[in-house]
Scaffold this motif. Structure first.
Motif, PDB file in Angstrom:
ATOM      1  N   ASP A 165       0.797  -1.068  -0.036  1.00  0.00           N
ATOM      2  CA  ASP A 165      -0.054   0.009  -0.001  1.00  0.00           C
ATOM      3  C   ASP A 165       0.849   1.203  -0.130  1.00  0.00           C
ATOM      4  O   ASP A 165       0.613   2.053  -0.657  1.00  0.00           O
ATOM      5  CB  ASP A 165      -0.897   0.032   1.186  1.00  0.00           C
ATOM      6  CG  ASP A 165      -1.960  -0.923   1.150  1.00  0.00           C
ATOM      7  OD1 ASP A 165      -2.264  -1.566   0.150  1.00  0.00           O
ATOM      8  OD2 ASP A 165      -2.534  -1.504   2.201  1.00  0.00           O
ATOM      9  N   ALA A 166       1.859   1.452   0.944  1.00  0.00           N
ATOM     10  CA  ALA A 166       2.609   2.523   1.160  1.00  0.00           C
ATOM     11  C   ALA A 166       3.641   2.246   2.086  1.00  0.00           C
ATOM     12  O   ALA A 166       3.741   1.359   2.826  1.00  0.00           O
ATOM     13  CB  ALA A 166       1.663   3.793   1.781  1.00  0.00           C
ATOM     14  N   VAL A 177       7.042   9.825   1.846  1.00  0.00           N
ATOM     15  CA  VAL A 177       6.147   9.047   1.876  1.00  0.00           C
ATOM     16  C   VAL A 177       5.785   8.556   0.493  1.00  0.00           C
ATOM     17  O   VAL A 177       6.073   9.115  -0.559  1.00  0.00           O
ATOM     18  CB  VAL A 177       4.407   9.645   2.426  1.00  0.00           C
ATOM     19  CG1 VAL A 177       3.656   8.937   1.949  1.00  0.00           C
ATOM     20  CG2 VAL A 177       4.574   9.879   3.778  1.00  0.00           C
ATOM     21  N   PHE A 178       5.698   7.142   0.247  1.00  0.00           N
ATOM     22  CA  PHE A 178       5.577   6.472  -1.123  1.00  0.00           C
ATOM     23  C   PHE A 178       4.155   5.782  -1.049  1.00  0.00           C
ATOM     24  O   PHE A 178       3.721   4.895  -0.085  1.00  0.00           O
ATOM     25  CB  PHE A 178       6.650   5.436  -1.362  1.00  0.00           C
ATOM     26  CG  PHE A 178       8.038   5.929  -1.592  1.00  0.00           C
ATOM     27  CD1 PHE A 178       8.599   5.903  -2.907  1.00  0.00           C
ATOM     28  CD2 PHE A 178       8.939   6.576  -0.446  1.00  0.00           C
ATOM     29  CE1 PHE A 178       9.846   6.465  -2.970  1.00  0.00           C
ATOM     30  CE2 PHE A 178      10.148   7.010  -0.594  1.00  0.00           C
ATOM     31  CZ  PHE A 178      10.563   7.139  -1.924  1.00  0.00           C
ATOM     32  N   LEU A 179       3.493   6.147  -1.979  1.00  0.00           N
ATOM     33  CA  LEU A 179       1.920   5.651  -2.209  1.00  0.00           C
ATOM     34  C   LEU A 179       1.905   4.874  -3.483  1.00  0.00           C
ATOM     35  O   LEU A 179       2.342   5.374  -4.495  1.00  0.00           O
ATOM     36  CB  LEU A 179       0.987   6.904  -2.276  1.00  0.00           C
ATOM     37  CG  LEU A 179       0.944   7.762  -0.957  1.00  0.00           C
ATOM     38  CD1 LEU A 179       0.121   8.933  -1.180  1.00  0.00           C
ATOM     39  CD2 LEU A 179       0.609   7.177   0.241  1.00  0.00           C
ATOM     40  N   GLU A 186      -9.527   6.642  -2.506  1.00  0.00           N
ATOM     41  CA  GLU A 186      -9.841   6.661  -0.923  1.00  0.00           C
ATOM     42  C   GLU A 186      -8.917   5.810  -0.346  1.00  0.00           C
ATOM     43  O   GLU A 186      -8.794   6.335   0.889  1.00  0.00           O
ATOM     44  CB  GLU A 186     -11.213   5.941  -0.912  1.00  0.00           C
ATOM     45  CG  GLU A 186     -12.654   6.873  -1.465  1.00  0.00           C
ATOM     46  CD  GLU A 186     -12.913   6.621  -2.905  1.00  0.00           C
ATOM     47  OE1 GLU A 186     -13.876   7.147  -3.298  1.00  0.00           O
ATOM     48  OE2 GLU A 186     -11.957   5.984  -3.649  1.00  0.00           O
ATOM     49  N   HIS A 187      -8.503   4.964  -0.809  1.00  0.00           N
ATOM     50  CA  HIS A 187      -7.538   3.842  -0.167  1.00  0.00           C
ATOM     51  C   HIS A 187      -6.290   4.690   0.169  1.00  0.00           C
ATOM     52  O   HIS A 187      -5.547   4.657   1.030  1.00  0.00           O
ATOM     53  CB  HIS A 187      -7.521   2.658  -0.826  1.00  0.00           C
ATOM     54  CG  HIS A 187      -6.692   1.670  -0.114  1.00  0.00           C
ATOM     55  ND1 HIS A 187      -6.984   0.266  -0.192  1.00  0.00           N
ATOM     56  CD2 HIS A 187      -5.585   1.511   0.509  1.00  0.00           C
ATOM     57  CE1 HIS A 187      -6.085  -0.266   0.225  1.00  0.00           C
ATOM     58  NE2 HIS A 187      -5.082   0.492   0.957  1.00  0.00           N
ATOM     59  N   SER A 188      -5.855   5.213  -0.859  1.00  0.00           N
ATOM     60  CA  SER A 188      -4.559   5.960  -1.309  1.00  0.00           C
ATOM     61  C   SER A 188      -4.545   7.150   0.020  1.00  0.00           C
ATOM     62  O   SER A 188      -3.560   7.520   0.471  1.00  0.00           O
ATOM     63  CB  SER A 188      -4.133   6.485  -2.444  1.00  0.00           C
ATOM     64  OG  SER A 188      -2.786   7.258  -2.469  1.00  0.00           O
ATOM     65  N   ARG A 189      -5.695   8.009  -0.123  1.00  0.00           N
ATOM     66  CA  ARG A 189      -5.927   8.792   1.038  1.00  0.00           C
ATOM     67  C   ARG A 189      -5.489   8.401   2.359  1.00  0.00           C
ATOM     68  O   ARG A 189      -5.149   9.019   3.310  1.00  0.00           O
ATOM     69  CB  ARG A 189      -7.030   9.645   0.901  1.00  0.00           C
ATOM     70  CG  ARG A 189      -7.265  10.699  -0.050  1.00  0.00           C
ATOM     71  CD  ARG A 189      -8.657  11.043  -0.398  1.00  0.00           C
ATOM     72  NE  ARG A 189      -9.379  11.767   0.861  1.00  0.00           N
ATOM     73  CZ  ARG A 189      -9.280  13.052   1.252  1.00  0.00           C
ATOM     74  NH1 ARG A 189      -8.338  13.826   0.553  1.00  0.00           N
ATOM     75  NH2 ARG A 189      -9.682  13.323   2.396  1.00  0.00           N
ATOM     76  N   PHE A 190      -6.336   7.429   2.889  1.00  0.00           N
ATOM     77  CA  PHE A 190      -6.102   6.622   4.151  1.00  0.00           C
ATOM     78  C   PHE A 190      -4.393   6.249   4.135  1.00  0.00           C
ATOM     79  O   PHE A 190      -4.129   6.219   5.364  1.00  0.00           O
ATOM     80  CB  PHE A 190      -6.825   5.252   4.217  1.00  0.00           C
ATOM     81  CG  PHE A 190      -7.347   4.934   5.643  1.00  0.00           C
ATOM     82  CD1 PHE A 190      -8.202   5.495   6.413  1.00  0.00           C
ATOM     83  CD2 PHE A 190      -6.394   4.209   6.130  1.00  0.00           C
ATOM     84  CE1 PHE A 190      -8.438   5.275   7.628  1.00  0.00           C
ATOM     85  CE2 PHE A 190      -6.596   3.709   7.508  1.00  0.00           C
ATOM     86  CZ  PHE A 190      -7.670   4.296   8.082  1.00  0.00           C
ATOM     87  N   ASP A 191      -4.080   5.569   3.269  1.00  0.00           N
ATOM     88  CA  ASP A 191      -2.614   5.233   3.374  1.00  0.00           C
ATOM     89  C   ASP A 191      -1.729   6.541   3.613  1.00  0.00           C
ATOM     90  O   ASP A 191      -0.654   6.398   4.364  1.00  0.00           O
ATOM     91  CB  ASP A 191      -2.130   4.489   2.118  1.00  0.00           C
ATOM     92  CG  ASP A 191      -2.967   3.174   1.724  1.00  0.00           C
ATOM     93  OD1 ASP A 191      -3.237   2.688   2.715  1.00  0.00           O
ATOM     94  OD2 ASP A 191      -2.569   2.817   0.600  1.00  0.00           O
ATOM     95  N   ALA A 192      -2.055   7.456   3.031  1.00  0.00           N
ATOM     96  CA  ALA A 192      -1.317   9.039   3.197  1.00  0.00           C
ATOM     97  C   ALA A 192      -1.684   9.445   4.627  1.00  0.00           C
ATOM     98  O   ALA A 192      -0.380   9.622   5.485  1.00  0.00           O
ATOM     99  CB  ALA A 192      -1.686   9.716   2.421  1.00  0.00           C
TER     100      ALA A 192
END
Length: 351
Positions: A165-166, A177-179, A186-192
């Motif tokens: 994920d990240a 941070v690597f995404l 939405e998943h990526s925002r939560f990962d960040a």
């Protein structure tokens, strides 16, 4: 002289085992081992390596690259992450260092303003960061832009694996941070937000302890969806559609909103499980009413400024001897404008 460490990096980026790598190059394992021990590859093998990888010969003749320190890296989904996917992602981090250093020689990027929050619960830490940044409890419109404005270097990963994920870490007082851009927006925002939790809560204690991932998840939930704001706008939920409509305010997944509302008591245990089952029937990788992916403003500004000076991603690729596809995959696929650049003598400083 050829640098074995750079050849190894390319092997990792290709996701090949040493045996598979040797076979792809048309050599045996012993020949590859002799190269690791200091012997040069023949020109014919080097040519095959360049064709296989897309890396130019000059890449393999330069000094060794700096890798992210494995002990200081926080990986999301670490338990399900294979060694090959992890090593390929860390190798991408080494390439990002080369690119970041090249850019920092020409631009002044924002210094970080991340507070360190110790001995606090994840919810308290999320509230502390929001307070420190002066953003109150309002929804966050763009997580990547928020992190970049606070001096976090945000790079993208184009790794084709659902298990990565990240990841995040500190380097020379800079947070990274690597995404993985293969995930939903939405998943990526939560990962960040999850990685932000690691950066502010686990810098000095490390994220290797068992509770670190749960803490970062709780931080991300509270940071993206402050409990008071949730209660003010979603005091009750009657059906799954209420969650699908409600998620728009916080730009999160339905599953994340379901979890957050259950945690503060708006949704009962029974309804929480029922909504989770309904979501699984839709498909775990399908997000209802999905949003557009976020991207980087900083890298877009840098590339635009370079383009105005006649420098394109291809020029950077040639100078670093790194394929432009690798650079593009680190920069969210952002491309310079299509028309011909206008030359100027000075690069602009990005503030």
């Amino acid at each position: 002289m050829q640098n074995p460490e750079r050849v190894e990096l390319v092997r990792l980026r290709l996701g090949l085992t040493k045996i598979g790598f040797a076979q792809a190059l048309g050599i045996d394992r012993k020949t590859l081992q002799r190269f690791d021990d200091g012997s040069d590859l023949s020109q014919a093998v080097l040519d095959r390596l360049c064709r296989l990888s897309g890396y130019p010969e000059d890449f393999f003749l330069k000094r060794s690259l700096e890798y992210p320190n494995r002990d200081g890296v926080s990986f999301r989904s670490l338990r399900s992450l294979t060694a090959g996917a992890r090593d390929a992602a860390l190798a991408a981090g080494a390439l990002a260092f080369e690119l970041d250093d090249w850019i920092c020689d020409r631009f002044e990027l924002p210094a970080h303003s991340l507070p360190q929050v110790n001995n606090a619960s994840p919810g308290e830490a999320a509230a502390a960061v929001r307070s420190f940044w002066g953003i109150g409890e309002r929804p966050i419109s763009n997580m990547i832009n928020l992190l970049e404005a606070r001096g976090v270097r945000v790079f993208s990963l184009a790794e084709e694996t659902r298990h990565l994920d990240a990841y995040s870490f500190w380097r020379n007082e800079k947070p990274y941070v690597f995404l993985n851009t293969a995930k939903t927006a939405e998943h990526s925002r939560f990962d960040a937000a999850h990685e932000l939790g690691h950066l502010v809560m686990h810098r000095h204690t490390g994220s290797g302890h068992k509770s670190a991932e749960d803490e970062a998840n709780a931080f991300a939930s509270a940071f993206l969806m402050p409990p008071a704001d949730l209660l003010a706008h979603v005091p009750r939920v009657r059906c799954l559609d209420d969650l699908i409509v409600g998620k728009k305010r916080w730009r999160v997944s339905v599953a994340a909103l379901n979890y957050a509302l259950h945690k503060i008591g708006v949704i009962s245990d029974w309804h929480y499980r029922s909504y989770y089952i309904e979501l699984n029937k839709l498909g775990r990788h399908i997000e209802p009413n999905g949003i557009e992916p976020e991207s980087s403003q900083v890298w877009a500004k840098v590339l635009t400024a370079l383009w105005r000076d006649g420098i394109t991603l291809r020029h950077i690729s040639a100078e670093l001897s790194i394929p432009d596809r690798e650079l593009s995959s680190l920069l969210f696929g952002i491309a310079a404008p299509a028309s011909s650049p206008v030359n100027s003598r000075e690069l602009r400083v990005v503030k």
